[in-house]
Design an enzyme around this catalytic site. Structure first.
Site, mmCIF file in Angstrom:
data_model
loop_
_atom_site.group_PDB
_atom_site.id
_atom_site.type_symbol
_atom_site.label_atom_id
_atom_site.label_comp_id
_atom_site.label_asym_id
_atom_site.label_seq_id
_atom_site.Cartn_x
_atom_site.Cartn_y
_atom_site.Cartn_z
ATOM 1 C CG ASP A 17 -4.934 6.094 0.668
ATOM 2 O OD1 ASP A 17 -5.971 5.482 0.987
ATOM 3 O OD2 ASP A 17 -4.818 7.075 1.699
ATOM 4 C CD GLU A 35 -8.812 4.829 -0.867
ATOM 5 O OE1 GLU A 35 -9.431 4.667 -0.562
ATOM 6 O OE2 GLU A 35 -7.823 4.717 -0.742
ATOM 7 C CG HIS A 93 -9.298 -0.917 4.370
ATOM 8 N ND1 HIS A 93 -9.141 -1.132 3.314
ATOM 9 C CD2 HIS A 93 -8.552 -0.066 4.944
ATOM 10 C CE1 HIS A 93 -8.330 -0.052 2.451
ATOM 11 N NE2 HIS A 93 -8.377 0.603 3.701
ATOM 12 C CG ASP A 94 -11.476 2.609 3.444
ATOM 13 O OD1 ASP A 94 -11.531 3.091 4.804
ATOM 14 O OD2 ASP A 94 -10.752 2.679 2.804
ATOM 15 C CG ASP A 132 -2.405 0.540 0.851
ATOM 16 O OD1 ASP A 132 -2.772 1.595 0.214
ATOM 17 O OD2 ASP A 132 -3.399 -0.236 1.094
#
Length: 515
Positions: A199, A254, A316-317, A102
Site C-alpha cells: 500500500d 501501489e 476498491h478505491d 496486502d
C-alpha cells in the site's frame, strides 16, 4: 505454451483482487470472511485467474476498511483466524492459485501498541517509531483533505498522518521500525504467502527538511505528490528479504503518482518492486486517444522485460469501470478484451467479471469516510434474495440489477459477462503471444485501437472500436475471429469491419476447413 516455463509465475497469470468483506459470507453476519472465500475457490479456479490479492484482513478498528492496522501478524475475528488463513493458503495452492497479502507499511492504527507507547510520553522508547514535531507544516492528508498533522494532548506535539488522524505514519528512518516490519514480512512468507501488494509504498520516505510544499496550497495531498529517494532504499531492503525465499515471491507496489515515468523508477535496477500499479488507465474515459497514449507511455517507460507492466481498470478505491463508462455493457465487454490482451499482468477487481456497477449509497448506508463504498458492494452469488448472503443483511447494499448479474444467473448463459471473461482468460492462458508476447501498435481508424501480440510463431491481432458506429479494419491475409466482445461471428472468417463498441481477438486462418 512453450518457452515460458523459465519466466516467473507473476508474468504469466491474471491476478484477481478479493475484497474479503464483500466476497462471500460463511457465518451469516453480513460480512465476507476467509471461510467464505475458501468455499468459492473453485469459482475462481474456473474463472481462470492464477493468483488472488487479498485486501487487508488484519485486526483493525476499521476506520479505513482495515488499512488502519493494530496487529500486523494476526487476523481480525471479522474474517476468521490464522488457522483459516493457513487453510486458505493450502487450498489455494492445491488449485494452483497463488495468494498475495496486502502489506501496509506507511502507517498503523492509532490503536496499535506501538503508537500507544509512542504517544505515552516524549521519553518513551518507541517515541521515534512515528513522526512528531512541535509545529506542523502545510502538508495535506488524503481522504479528508485536511492537515496531515494532528495534535496529541498527552505528549504535547503534533504527529504526522498522510491519511486519517487514526492512521499515524511510521518513521522508517528508525532501524527498529525497519526490522519490525521486515519481521512482519517473514511471518507471512514463512506461512506460505506468495507475495505482497504494498500500500502507498512511495509514501514511506518523507522530506527530511519537513519544508512546506507549494503544491499543497493548490489542494494536492501528500499521497499524490510525495516521492522521496529514501523510499527506494527501503524498497531495496524489502526486495533483498523477499528474494531470499524460493518460488518467485513477488512485491507489487501501489505507487499512487499519476506519472508513468515516476512509477517506473520504483522498479529500480530490478532490485526494488517486481511490479507497480499504473494509474492513468483507471482515470481514463472511454476514449481511444487517451488509451493509446497510456499504452504508448507504458511501452516507452517499460522498455525491457525486467520492468514488467501491470494493468487495472477497477479497484476498491475507484468507481467500477462499467459505472465510469456510462453503464454501457458493450463498452464494459470491449474493455475486458482490452485489459486481458495488453502486455503485462492484468488485475481484475472482484465483480468486474459480472459487469457490476457501483451500488447506490445513502447517508444512512455510507461506511467509508472517503466515499468509496460504491465499488465495494457485496458480490451476488444467487439469483434470489438474499443472493447467497444468508443471515444478517450485508454491510452494504447490493449493486443494481443484482438478480440479473448474479453468478448463478450468468453461469447459465454462455454470452454473459462471466462467460466472456472465462473465454478471455482461457484464450490468454493458451496463447504465448497474449500472455507474454511483444506488443506492436497497428495503423487504424482514429476511433479504433489496434495492436499485434506475437511470440515466436504465435500471433494475435486485437482491435477495439471505441465509436458508436462500425469501422473498417482491413488486414492482409485471412483471419478468424477467435473472440468477440459481443460474442458475434466467433470462429468465423473476419470480414474486415469492427462493429460499434466491439472488440475482437483475431488469429490467422490455419487451414481451408475453417470458415
Amino acid at each position: 505454451m512453450s518457452g515460458v516455463h523459465h519466466l516467473p509465475w507473476w508474468k504469466q497469470v491474471v491476478i484477481y483482487q478479493v475484497y474479503p468483506r464483500s466476497f462471500a459470507d460463511a457465518n451469516g453476519d453480513g460480512i465476507g470472511d476467509l471461510p467464505g472465500l475458501i468455499a468459492k475457490l473453485d469459482y475462481l479456479k474456473a474463472l481462470g485467474v492464477g493468483a488472488l490479492w487479498l485486501s487487508p484482513v488484519y485486526p483493525s478498528p476499521m476506520c479505513d476498511a482495515g488499512y488502519d492496522i493494530c496487529d500486523y501478524m494476526d487476523i481480525d475475528p471479522l474474517f476468521g483466524n490464522l488457522a483459516d488463513l493457513d487453510l486458505l493458503i493450502s487450498e489455494a495452492h492445491k488449485r494452483g492459485l497463488k495468494l498475495l497479502m496486502d502489506f501496509v507499511p506507511n502507517h498503523t492504527s492509532d490503536q496499535h501498541p506501538w503508537f500507544i507507547e509512542s504517544r505515552a510520553s516524549r521519553a518513551n522508547s518507541r517515541r521515534d517509531w512515528y513522526i512528531w514535531r512541535d509545529q506542523p507544516n502545510n502538508w495535506r492528508a488524503s481522504i479528508d483533505g485536511g492537515s496531515a498533522w494532528s495534535w496529541d494532548e498527552v505528549s504535547q506535539q503534533y504527529y504526522l498522518h498522510f491519511f486519517l488522524p487514526q492512521q499515524p505514519d511510521l518513521n522508517w528512518h528508525n532501524p527498529r521500525v525497519v526490522e519490525a516490519m521486515h519481521q512482519v514480512l517473514r511471518f507471512w512468507l514463512d506461512r506460505g504467502v506468495d507475495g505482497f501488494r504494498i500500500d502507498v509504498v512511495h509514501c514511506i520516505g518523507k522530506d527530511p527538511t519537513f519544508a512546506d510544499d507549494p503544491r499543497c496550497l493548490a489542494g494536492e495531498t501528500m499521497v499524490r505528490i510525495n516521492d522521496q529517494p529514501y523510499s527506494h532504499e527501503v524498497l531495496r531492503g524489502l526486495r533483498r528479504l523477499v528474494d531470499h525465499y524460493p518460488d518467485d515471491r513477488v512485491l507489487i507496489g501501489e505507487v499512487n503518482i499519476r506519472s508513468t515515468a515516476q512509477v517506473a523508477a520504483y522498479y529500480g535496477a530490478s532490485d526494488e518492486l517486481h511490479m507497480s500499479f499504473n494509474f492513468p488507465p483507471l482515470d481514463a474515459p472511454w476514449d481511444p486517444v487517451v488509451f493509446r497514449l497510456c499504452i504508448r507511455e507504458v511501452k516507452g517507460c517499460f522498455p525491457s522485460h525486467s520492468a514488467w507492466p501491470t494493468w487495472a481498470l477497477s479497484n476498491h478505491d475507484n468507481s467500477r469501470l462499467r459505472s465510469r463508462y456510462g453503464g454501457s455493457l458493450r463498452r464494459t465487454h470491449a474493455a475486458a478484451v482490452l485489459l486481458l490482451t495488453l502486455r503485462g499482468t492484468p488485475f481484475i477487481f472482484q465483480g468486474d467479471e459480472l459487469a457490476l456497477e457501483d451500488t447506490q449509497v445513502t447517508a444512512q448506508t455510507r461506511v467509508d469516510p472517503g466515499g468509496r463504498d460504491g465499488s465495494r458492494a457485496p458480490l451476488p452469488w444467487k439469483i434470489n434474495a438474499p443472493h447467497g448472503w444468508p443471515g444478517k443483511t450485508p454491510w452494504l447494499p447490493f449493486p443494481p440489477d443484482v438478480s440479473t448479474l448474479a453468478v448463478e444467473a450468468q453461469e447459465a448463459i454462455a454470452e454473459s459477462t462471466l462467460g466472456l471473461y472465462r473465454c478471455l482468460l482461457s484464450c490468454r492462458r493458451e496463447s504465448e503471444a497474449l500472455s507474454i508476447g511483444e506488443w506492436e501498435e497497428l495503423p487504424s481508424h482514429p476511433q479504433l485501437l489496434a495492436y499485434r501480440r506475437h511470440s515466436h510463431s504465435d500471433e494475435r491481432i486485437i482491435c477495439i472500436n471505441f465509436d458508436q458506429v462500425e469501422h473498417a479494419f482491413p488486414l492482409a491475409g485471412q483471419w478468424i475471429t477467435q473472440i468477440s466482445s459481443d460474442r458475434q461471428s466467433e470462429k468465423e472468417l473476419f470480414k474486415g469491419t469492427v462493429a460499434a463498441e466491439q472488440a475482437v481477438i483475431l488469429r490467422r486462418r490455419e487451414n481451408h476447413h475453417e470458415q
